[in-house]
Write a protein that holds these residues in place. Structure first.
Motif, PDB file in Angstrom:
ATOM      1  N   LEU A  24      11.787  -2.983   5.578  1.00 41.47           N
ATOM      2  CA  LEU A  24      10.584  -3.806   5.455  1.00 41.47           C
ATOM      3  C   LEU A  24      10.548  -4.545   4.112  1.00 41.47           C
ATOM      4  N   LYS A  26      13.017  -5.668   2.555  1.00 37.89           N
ATOM      5  CA  LYS A  26      13.945  -6.801   2.657  1.00 37.89           C
ATOM      6  C   LYS A  26      13.217  -8.025   3.204  1.00 37.89           C
ATOM      7  N   LEU A  27      12.216  -7.787   4.040  1.00 41.18           N
ATOM      8  CA  LEU A  27      11.431  -8.878   4.619  1.00 41.18           C
ATOM      9  C   LEU A  27      10.414  -9.433   3.626  1.00 41.18           C
ATOM     10  N   ASN A  28       9.857  -8.534   2.824  1.00 33.63           N
ATOM     11  CA  ASN A  28       8.831  -8.946   1.871  1.00 33.63           C
ATOM     12  C   ASN A  28       8.812  -7.925   0.732  1.00 33.63           C
ATOM     13  N   PHE A  31       5.862  -5.590   0.289  1.00 31.29           N
ATOM     14  CA  PHE A  31       5.448  -4.658   1.345  1.00 31.29           C
ATOM     15  C   PHE A  31       5.026  -3.340   0.701  1.00 31.29           C
ATOM     16  N   TRP A  43       2.054  -3.909   9.037  1.00 28.44           N
ATOM     17  CA  TRP A  43       2.872  -5.111   8.909  1.00 28.44           C
ATOM     18  C   TRP A  43       2.038  -6.367   8.692  1.00 28.44           C
ATOM     19  N   TYR A  46       2.293  -9.049   5.848  1.00 33.16           N
ATOM     20  CA  TYR A  46       3.554  -8.852   5.127  1.00 33.16           C
ATOM     21  C   TYR A  46       4.770  -9.351   5.897  1.00 33.16           C
ATOM     22  N   CYS A  47       4.688  -9.322   7.220  1.00 36.58           N
ATOM     23  CA  CYS A  47       5.781  -9.819   8.052  1.00 36.58           C
ATOM     24  C   CYS A  47       5.234 -10.049   9.462  1.00 36.58           C
ATOM     25  N   SER A  48       6.043 -10.680  10.288  1.00 36.92           N
ATOM     26  CA  SER A  48       5.608 -10.905  11.674  1.00 36.92           C
ATOM     27  C   SER A  48       5.777  -9.610  12.472  1.00 36.92           C
ATOM     28  N   LYS A  49       5.106  -9.548  13.598  1.00 35.36           N
ATOM     29  CA  LYS A  49       5.241  -8.385  14.477  1.00 35.36           C
ATOM     30  C   LYS A  49       6.691  -8.251  14.941  1.00 35.36           C
ATOM     31  N   ASP A  51       9.431  -9.232  13.354  1.00 31.37           N
ATOM     32  CA  ASP A  51      10.236  -8.715  12.244  1.00 31.37           C
ATOM     33  C   ASP A  51       9.996  -7.222  12.038  1.00 31.37           C
ATOM     34  N   PHE A  52       8.752  -6.796  12.210  1.00 38.87           N
ATOM     35  CA  PHE A  52       8.413  -5.381  12.069  1.00 38.87           C
ATOM     36  C   PHE A  52       9.189  -4.540  13.077  1.00 38.87           C
TER      37      PHE A  52
END
Length: 82
Positions: A24, A26-28, A31, A43, A46-49, A51-52
């Motif tokens: 997670l 890595k995505l933001n 987070f 999520w 912080y990120c899209s569903k 991506d989660f």
């Protein structure tokens, strides 16, 4: 032949949340860490569903690696007998 099924409820057999947090983050980079996960929609913001769930799948697809070892007390329950 007897078949055995193991159902892993994350964080019961091994420390899922630490590996999950790595994905997670890595995505933001902002987070929140697992100690702030108090609801099921962590999520949001912080990120899209998608991506989660992709992060969940990445961790699950690699959970048999040596990087993710079971809790010491759970090892005996993982021994499969044929």
């Amino acid at each position: 032949m007897t078949k055995t099924v193991i159902v892993d409820i994350d964080n019961t057999l091994w420390q899922f949340c630490d590996a999950f947090y790595v994905e997670l983050a890595k995505l933001n980079k902002d987070f929140p860490t697992p100690d702030f996960w108090t609801n099921w929609d962590i999520w949001q913001g912080y990120c899209s569903k998608d991506d989660f769930y992709r992060a969940v799948n990445i961790v699950h697809s690699n959970q048999d690696s040596d990087q993710y070892v079971p809790y010491q007390k759970q090892r005996a329950s993982l021994l499969l007998k044929s």
